[in-house]
Design a protein around this motif. Structure first.
Motif, PDB file in Angstrom:
ATOM      1  N   TRP A 222       0.819  -1.209   0.000  1.00  0.00           N
ATOM      2  CA  TRP A 222       0.000   0.000   0.000  1.00  0.00           C
ATOM      3  C   TRP A 222       0.854   1.260   0.000  1.00  0.00           C
ATOM      4  O   TRP A 222       0.516   2.256  -0.658  1.00  0.00           O
ATOM      5  CB  TRP A 222      -0.952  -0.006   1.192  1.00  0.00           C
ATOM      6  CG  TRP A 222      -1.943  -1.123   1.160  1.00  0.00           C
ATOM      7  CD1 TRP A 222      -1.971  -2.223   1.959  1.00  0.00           C
ATOM      8  CD2 TRP A 222      -3.053  -1.261   0.265  1.00  0.00           C
ATOM      9  NE1 TRP A 222      -3.030  -3.041   1.625  1.00  0.00           N
ATOM     10  CE2 TRP A 222      -3.710  -2.481   0.601  1.00  0.00           C
ATOM     11  CE3 TRP A 222      -3.551  -0.491  -0.783  1.00  0.00           C
ATOM     12  CZ2 TRP A 222      -4.838  -2.920  -0.088  1.00  0.00           C
ATOM     13  CZ3 TRP A 222      -4.686  -0.931  -1.468  1.00  0.00           C
ATOM     14  CH2 TRP A 222      -5.317  -2.133  -1.118  1.00  0.00           C
ATOM     15  N   GLN A 234      -0.029   6.709   3.252  1.00  0.00           N
ATOM     16  CA  GLN A 234      -1.084   5.716   3.473  1.00  0.00           C
ATOM     17  C   GLN A 234      -2.341   6.301   4.106  1.00  0.00           C
ATOM     18  O   GLN A 234      -3.451   5.922   3.714  1.00  0.00           O
ATOM     19  CB  GLN A 234      -0.542   4.561   4.308  1.00  0.00           C
ATOM     20  CG  GLN A 234       0.308   3.587   3.494  1.00  0.00           C
ATOM     21  CD  GLN A 234       0.726   2.381   4.300  1.00  0.00           C
ATOM     22  OE1 GLN A 234       1.800   2.365   4.887  1.00  0.00           O
ATOM     23  NE2 GLN A 234      -0.124   1.378   4.341  1.00  0.00           N
ATOM     24  N   ILE A 238      -6.167   5.792   2.780  1.00  0.00           N
ATOM     25  CA  ILE A 238      -7.271   5.304   3.619  1.00  0.00           C
ATOM     26  C   ILE A 238      -8.453   6.262   3.549  1.00  0.00           C
ATOM     27  O   ILE A 238      -9.611   5.838   3.420  1.00  0.00           O
ATOM     28  CB  ILE A 238      -6.798   5.112   5.068  1.00  0.00           C
ATOM     29  CG1 ILE A 238      -5.794   3.957   5.138  1.00  0.00           C
ATOM     30  CG2 ILE A 238      -7.985   4.844   5.999  1.00  0.00           C
ATOM     31  CD1 ILE A 238      -5.082   3.839   6.470  1.00  0.00           C
ATOM     32  N   ARG A 239      -8.182   7.569   3.606  1.00  0.00           N
ATOM     33  CA  ARG A 239      -9.271   8.547   3.513  1.00  0.00           C
ATOM     34  C   ARG A 239      -9.966   8.463   2.162  1.00  0.00           C
ATOM     35  O   ARG A 239     -11.200   8.539   2.085  1.00  0.00           O
ATOM     36  CB  ARG A 239      -8.726   9.959   3.748  1.00  0.00           C
ATOM     37  CG  ARG A 239      -8.337  10.243   5.190  1.00  0.00           C
ATOM     38  CD  ARG A 239      -8.137  11.720   5.422  1.00  0.00           C
ATOM     39  NE  ARG A 239      -7.030  12.264   4.650  1.00  0.00           N
ATOM     40  CZ  ARG A 239      -5.767  12.270   5.056  1.00  0.00           C
ATOM     41  NH1 ARG A 239      -5.439  11.755   6.244  1.00  0.00           N
ATOM     42  NH2 ARG A 239      -4.817  12.792   4.299  1.00  0.00           N
ATOM     43  N   ARG A 242     -12.174   5.280   2.114  1.00  0.00           N
ATOM     44  CA  ARG A 242     -13.395   5.447   2.909  1.00  0.00           C
ATOM     45  C   ARG A 242     -14.377   6.374   2.196  1.00  0.00           C
ATOM     46  O   ARG A 242     -15.582   6.131   2.205  1.00  0.00           O
ATOM     47  CB  ARG A 242     -13.059   5.987   4.294  1.00  0.00           C
ATOM     48  CG  ARG A 242     -12.406   4.950   5.210  1.00  0.00           C
ATOM     49  CD  ARG A 242     -12.564   5.335   6.664  1.00  0.00           C
ATOM     50  NE  ARG A 242     -11.998   4.352   7.559  1.00  0.00           N
ATOM     51  CZ  ARG A 242     -12.624   3.232   7.923  1.00  0.00           C
ATOM     52  NH1 ARG A 242     -13.819   2.943   7.445  1.00  0.00           N
ATOM     53  NH2 ARG A 242     -12.040   2.392   8.754  1.00  0.00           N
ATOM     54  N   TRP A 247     -14.989   1.511   2.522  1.00  0.00           N
ATOM     55  CA  TRP A 247     -14.145   0.496   3.135  1.00  0.00           C
ATOM     56  C   TRP A 247     -12.740   1.048   3.391  1.00  0.00           C
ATOM     57  O   TRP A 247     -12.340   2.053   2.806  1.00  0.00           O
ATOM     58  CB  TRP A 247     -13.987  -0.710   2.200  1.00  0.00           C
ATOM     59  CG  TRP A 247     -15.219  -1.506   1.954  1.00  0.00           C
ATOM     60  CD1 TRP A 247     -16.119  -1.926   2.874  1.00  0.00           C
ATOM     61  CD2 TRP A 247     -15.671  -2.020   0.691  1.00  0.00           C
ATOM     62  NE1 TRP A 247     -17.111  -2.666   2.273  1.00  0.00           N
ATOM     63  CE2 TRP A 247     -16.867  -2.736   0.932  1.00  0.00           C
ATOM     64  CE3 TRP A 247     -15.195  -1.948  -0.610  1.00  0.00           C
ATOM     65  CZ2 TRP A 247     -17.581  -3.377  -0.079  1.00  0.00           C
ATOM     66  CZ3 TRP A 247     -15.899  -2.580  -1.626  1.00  0.00           C
ATOM     67  CH2 TRP A 247     -17.076  -3.281  -1.357  1.00  0.00           C
ATOM     68  N   THR A 248     -11.988   0.361   4.225  1.00  0.00           N
ATOM     69  CA  THR A 248     -10.548   0.582   4.281  1.00  0.00           C
ATOM     70  C   THR A 248      -9.929  -0.164   3.097  1.00  0.00           C
ATOM     71  O   THR A 248     -10.565  -1.052   2.503  1.00  0.00           O
ATOM     72  CB  THR A 248      -9.951   0.048   5.584  1.00  0.00           C
ATOM     73  OG1 THR A 248     -10.076  -1.387   5.596  1.00  0.00           O
ATOM     74  CG2 THR A 248     -10.654   0.640   6.810  1.00  0.00           C
ATOM     75  N   GLU A 251     -10.089  -3.938   3.809  1.00  0.00           N
ATOM     76  CA  GLU A 251     -11.442  -4.481   3.666  1.00  0.00           C
ATOM     77  C   GLU A 251     -11.794  -4.634   2.192  1.00  0.00           C
ATOM     78  O   GLU A 251     -12.363  -5.658   1.772  1.00  0.00           O
ATOM     79  CB  GLU A 251     -12.451  -3.561   4.360  1.00  0.00           C
ATOM     80  CG  GLU A 251     -12.368  -3.593   5.875  1.00  0.00           C
ATOM     81  CD  GLU A 251     -13.172  -2.482   6.529  1.00  0.00           C
ATOM     82  OE1 GLU A 251     -13.498  -2.626   7.721  1.00  0.00           O
ATOM     83  OE2 GLU A 251     -13.477  -1.467   5.852  1.00  0.00           O
TER      84      GLU A 251
END
Length: 280
Positions: A222, A234, A238-239, A242, A247-248, A251
């Motif tokens: 990642w 990272q 992630i933001r 989402r 999801w992350t 996920e």
């Protein structure tokens, strides 16, 4: 058995459409999460109806011919037991050539194509009557050629290409290159696509990042993917995940990886997300 066919985009649709296809398949799961795409889609469904679940959980049956505009968030659908549809992927400015008065309002929406385009009832009837996939694709292409009453907006087309070539370019620099003010570019872009250059760049970056996840081979690195895709770090990835998928990254990967690259942006779901279950 799945049947997928594409038609080479006719010269008359250059700059308007990027792909025409027909699909017949059994869905992998009853539900599917569609991540935001950087293009507009016109779909004629020749099977049983789809149902669409918004993030708020409300469910609605989707009509047989619909336009999905430039989306800013994911959508969850319930597929028919057998998928059978014909579709076209339009450029961000493509719908404006056919429905200039409605194109901007299509962004973030899934609408009855009849509200935007003339002749849709006849198109649907012709597609149902056609016996072969290649005939259906030709019928759709001919409809699009008739419906395209004006050429693409050159300024917006050029801006879309500039964004695609360098997602980090500023609006100021693109406007200067195209010889217009930033205000003029922003206004024209929004009027034609219903979104802004910045929003388009954000969706396109995420779209390309998701593609990169599935072409890297093995479990994603990642941090490396974030750097190569132009994300700061990272947490920025992630933001974005989402915001655009709910999801992350982890996920998302657990759900999508088992189905391969074909499921990268259309993630099969064995069950509805909790937010949608109340209205199922």
């Amino acid at each position: 058995m799945s049947i997928y066919e594409e038609l080479v985009v006719p010269a008359g649709l250059a700059g308007i459409a990027t792909r025409l296809w027909q699909l017949e398949a059994t869905p992998l799961h009853r539900y599917e999460k569609i991540l935001p795409l950087p293009n507009v889609h016109l779909i004629v469904n020749l099977s049983d109806p789809y149902r669409l679940f918004g993030r708020a959980g409300r469910a609605a049956e989707v009509v047989d011919a619909f336009v999905s505009g430039l989306q800013r968030e994911c959508l969850v659908i319930e597929s028919p037991t057998r998928i059978r549809h014909v579709g076209v992927e339009l450029t961000p400015a493509g719908l404006h050539t056919m429905a200039p008065q409605h194109a901007a309002a299509s962004a973030g929406a899934v609408q009855d194509a009849r509200r935007l385009l003339a002749g849709v009832d006849a198109l649907v009837a012709q597609l149902h009557a056609a016996s072969a996939p290649d005939a259906r694709l030709r019928i759709l292409a001919e409809f699009l050629l008739r419906a395209s009453a004006q050429p693409p907006d050159r300024l917006v087309d050029d801006a879309v290409r500039a964004i695609g070539a360098d997602l980090d370019r500023t609006i100021e620099s693109i406007a200067a290159e195209l010889g217009v003010s930033q205000r003029t570019l922003m206004a024209r872009f929004r009027a034609v696509t219903g979104t802004t250059p910045k929003q388009h760049a954000q969706v396109l970056r995420f779209h390309r990042f998701v593609d990169a996840v599935h072409t890297a081979g093995g479990r994603p690195d990642w941090a490396a993917l974030a750097v190569s895709s132009g994300y700061y770090d990272q947490p920025h990835v992630i933001r974005a995940f989402r915001r655009f998928s709910g999801w992350t990254p982890g996920e998302y990967y657990r759900l999508a990886a088992e189905h391969g690259p074909d499921a990268a942006h259309f993630v099969p779901l064995a069950q509805l997300p909790l937010a949608a279950q109340a209205s199922a």
